[in-house]
Design a protein around this motif. Structure first.
Motif, short mmCIF file in Angstrom:
data_model
loop_
_atom_site.label_atom_id
_atom_site.label_comp_id
_atom_site.label_asym_id
_atom_site.label_seq_id
_atom_site.Cartn_x
_atom_site.Cartn_y
_atom_site.Cartn_z
N SER A 1 0.90 -1.42 -0.20
CA SER A 1 -0.19 0.03 -0.15
C SER A 1 0.69 1.70 0.40
CB SER A 1 -0.83 0.20 1.18
OG SER A 1 -0.16 -0.14 2.27
N GLU A 2 2.45 0.75 0.39
CA GLU A 2 3.11 2.10 0.56
C GLU A 2 4.36 1.88 1.09
OE1 GLU A 2 3.29 6.79 3.13
OE2 GLU A 2 1.69 4.75 3.74
N TYR A 3 4.97 2.12 0.22
CA TYR A 3 7.12 2.16 -0.01
C TYR A 3 7.91 2.94 0.19
CZ TYR A 3 7.12 1.88 -4.70
OH TYR A 3 7.45 1.09 -6.32
N LYS A 4 9.25 3.06 0.42
CA LYS A 4 10.16 3.61 -0.18
C LYS A 4 11.29 2.79 -0.38
CE LYS A 4 9.89 5.97 4.77
NZ LYS A 4 9.60 7.81 5.08
N GLU B 1 -3.07 3.23 8.26
CA GLU B 1 -2.62 4.50 8.03
C GLU B 1 -1.28 4.85 8.84
OE1 GLU B 1 -4.59 7.67 6.14
OE2 GLU B 1 -5.62 6.80 4.53
#
Length: 469
Positions: free
Chosen positions: A94-97, A138
Motif C-alpha cells: 500500500s506504501e513503500y520507499k 495508515e
C-alpha cells in the motif's frame, strides 16, 4: 441463529459438555439469549481480527525474509538493477520507499523500479525497503526489509602510483605525450608507465622519438620497449630511439637519395623491371646500417658505464617516410614484439609492416642489443617497404597496447580488428575516452595519454603508441 447454535455446540463440546435430550429445550433458550448471541458475535469478530493480524504479520515476515538478488557492482562503473515487484509478488504494497542510498552514487527510480548510477563507495550496501501492505492502518509504522548490493572496489584504485626516483641514474619521466606535424600529416604519440611499474615506483621502460628532416624531405619515427628483466632497459629503449634518429640526422644525406628518388619514380611509372630489387637493396642497406649503429652505440654505452649489455635489452621498430608527388614511401625495420600497422585511405586494408618476434623467431622476443640478430638468415624479413598513394594511419606500438587490444598476432593482419581498434580510440570504450583526430585539437596528446589508462585484467605493462594521421 443457526450459526450461533453451531458455534455454542462446538464450544460446549470442546469443553466436554454434552447436551442430553432432556436439556434440549434449555439449550434452545440458551442460544436465543441476547447476551449469548452478542458474546458469540464479539468472539467471532475477535477471532477474525486475530486471523487477519496473523496473516498480516506472517505476510510481512515472508517479505522481510524473502531472498532478493541484486547484481554486484563496481565503483565508478555504471550500475543498474531492476526490482521486479510483480515477479517478487509485491502487488499488495500500500506504501513503500527506498532508503540508504545517500552518498552512494546510486538512486532509485520509482516509476521504473530501477536502482542505477555510478557507485562511489565499495562494500556491502545495505539498502532499506520500507513498506506497508494492504490491511495495515495508515498510522502503523513502516516495516523494514534490508537488501544487499555488493560494490567491488575500482580495480584501478588497488594499484599504487608511486613516482619514480628522478635522482636515480638514467631517470626519465613516468609519462610523456606529444603532438606535432609529420611530413604533410600530423603525429600524436604517448608513452605511459604501466601499473606494474607505478605500483612499485619503478621506471617507464618504453620510449619513442621522431624527427622531420627538412633538408631532404624524410621523416623518421622510432618506438622501443625495454625488456622487463633488464635492469637498465629504460636507458636501452631511450638510447635505441634517440640514437636511431641521430643516425639518420647525420647520415641520411650520405645515402644516394637522388638515385633512390629516381628508382622510386621509375617503380611508380613501371618503367624499370629491376626497380623492386633496387628498392629492396636500398632499404636493406640504409636501414641495416642504422640498426647496426644503434646496436653498437648501446654496447659502447654499456662498456663506458661498466655495465653488462644485457641490462640494456630493448626492442626497436622504426619507420622512415617520405612524401612524393606520386605517393608516400614507407620504409620500416623491426626487432621485437612491437607491430607497425599501415592503414589505407579508406580503411579497407591493413599492411603489417614488420614480422613480430613471437613465433617465427623461436618463440621469444629479440632485442636490438643482441648481436646475433644481424647474423640470422631471417634478417631480411625484418625490413619492410610500401609505396602508397596515400594512407589514413601509420601506427607504431609496444606490446602494452598490442596485447590487450589485439590479443594474438593473427589479429594484427585483420582489417576488422584495426577498425575496431580505431573505434576504441575514437571513444567506443567503457571509459568513453576519446581521441579527436578530425578537428584542430591542442589537447590530442593529453587525450591519447588519458585513453591509455584503460583497464585490461592482466595487462599492466608500459604502453606506447605513436600515430601518424
Amino acid at each position: 441463529m443457526e450459526e450461533t447454535k453451531r458455534y455454542l455446540q462446538s464450544f460446549l463440546f470442546q469443553n466436554k459438555i454434552d447436551i442430553p435430550r432432556s436439556k434440549q429445550s434449555l439449550f434452545e433458550d440458551f442460544i436465543t439469549n441476547e447476551t449469548n448471541i452478542t458474546a458469540v458475535k464479539i468472539i467471532k469478530e475477535k477471532q477474525q481480527m486475530i486471523m487477519q493480524n496473523w496473516e498480516l504479520i506472517n505476510r510481512i515476515d515472508d517479505i522481510t525474509n524473502q531472498s532478493v538478488f541484486l547484481p554486484n557492482g563496481t565503483v565508478n562503473k555504471p550500475y543498474e538493477a531492476k526490482i521486479d515487484f510483480s515477479q517478487l509478488g509485491w502487488n499488495d504494497f500500500s506504501e513503500y520507499k527506498i532508503e540508504n542510498l545517500e552518498n552512494t552514487g546510486l538512486s532509485f527510480d520509482d516509476e521504473k523500479k530501477l536502482i542505477s548510477g555510478n557507485p562511489e563507495i565499495s562494500g556491502d550496501l545495505k539498502i532499506k525497503l520500507l513498506f506497508k501492505i494492504e490491511g495495515e492502518s495508515e498510522e502503523s509504522s513502516f516495516n523494514e526489509k534490508v537488501m544487499t548490493v555488493i560494490i567491488n572496489p575500482d580495480p584501478k584504485s588497488l594499484w599504487k602510483n608511486l613516482e619514480s626516483d628522478q635522482n636515480a641514474s638514467f631517470a626519465k619521466e613516468d609519462n610523456v605525450a606529444i603532438s606535432s606535424s609529420f611530413l604533410d600529416k600530423k603525429i600524436v604519440a604517448a608513452s605511459k608507465r604501466g601499473r606494474s611499474h607505478a605500483n612499485v615506483g619503478s621506471f617507464r621502460e618504453d620510449d619513442f622519438a621522431f624527427k622531420n628532416f627538412t633538408t631532404n624531405g624524410w621523416s623518421v619515427l622510432a618506438v622501443s620497449d625495454g625488456a622487463g628483466s633488464a635492469a637498465l632497459s629504460r636507458k636501452g629503449s631511450q638510447l635505441a630511439c634517440n640514437t636511431l634518429v641521430e643516425y639518420f640526422e647525420e647520415n641520411l644525406e650520405k645515402e644516394n637519395l637522388k638515385e633512390f628518388d629516381e628508382i622510386l619514380f621509375n617503380h611508380y611509372q613501371k618503367t624499370d623491371p629491376e626497380s623492386s630489387k633496387k628498392i629492396s637493396h636500398f632499404v636493406y642497406n640504409a636501414l641495416l646500417k642504422a640498426a647496426h649503429f644503434v646496436n653498437q652505440t648501446i654496447e659502447e654505452f654499456a662498456i663506458a658505464n661498466n655495465e653488462e649489455l644485457k641490462k640494456f635489452h630493448a626492442t626497436l621498430i622504426f619507420a622512415l617516410v617520405k612524401k612524393y608527388d606520386f605517393g608516400y614511401a614507407v620504409l620500416t625495420f623491426g626487432v621485437g614484439d612491437c607491430p607497425i600497422g599501415l592503414l589505407n585511405r579508406d580503411l579497407t586494408q591493413i599492411s603489417l609492416m614488420n614480422t613480430i618476434d613471437v613465433g617465427e623467431f623461436g618463440g621469444g622476443t629479440r632485442f636490438i642489443t643482441m648481436p646475433e640478430i644481424f647474423q640470422s638468415d631471417k634478417l631480411s624479413s625484418r625490413f619492410g617497404f610500401k609505396l602508397v598513394e596515400d594512407f589514413s594511419y601509420l601506427m607504431l606500438m609496444t606490446d602494452g597496447i598490442y596485447d590487450p587490444k589485439f590479443v594474438v598476432e593473427a589479429n594484427l593482419e585483420k582489417i576488422e580488428n584495426w577498425n575496431q581498434f580505431l573505434s576504441d580510440l575514437k571513444g567506443n570504450n567503457e571509459d568513453n575516452s576519446k581521441i579527436d583526430f578530425e578537428n584542430e585539437n591542442d589537447d590530442i596528446a593529453g587525450q591519447l595519454l588519458k585513453w591509455m589508462d584503460f583497464w585490461s585484467p592482466g595487462n599492466h605493462d608500459d604502453r606506447t603508441l605513436a600515430i601518424i594521421y
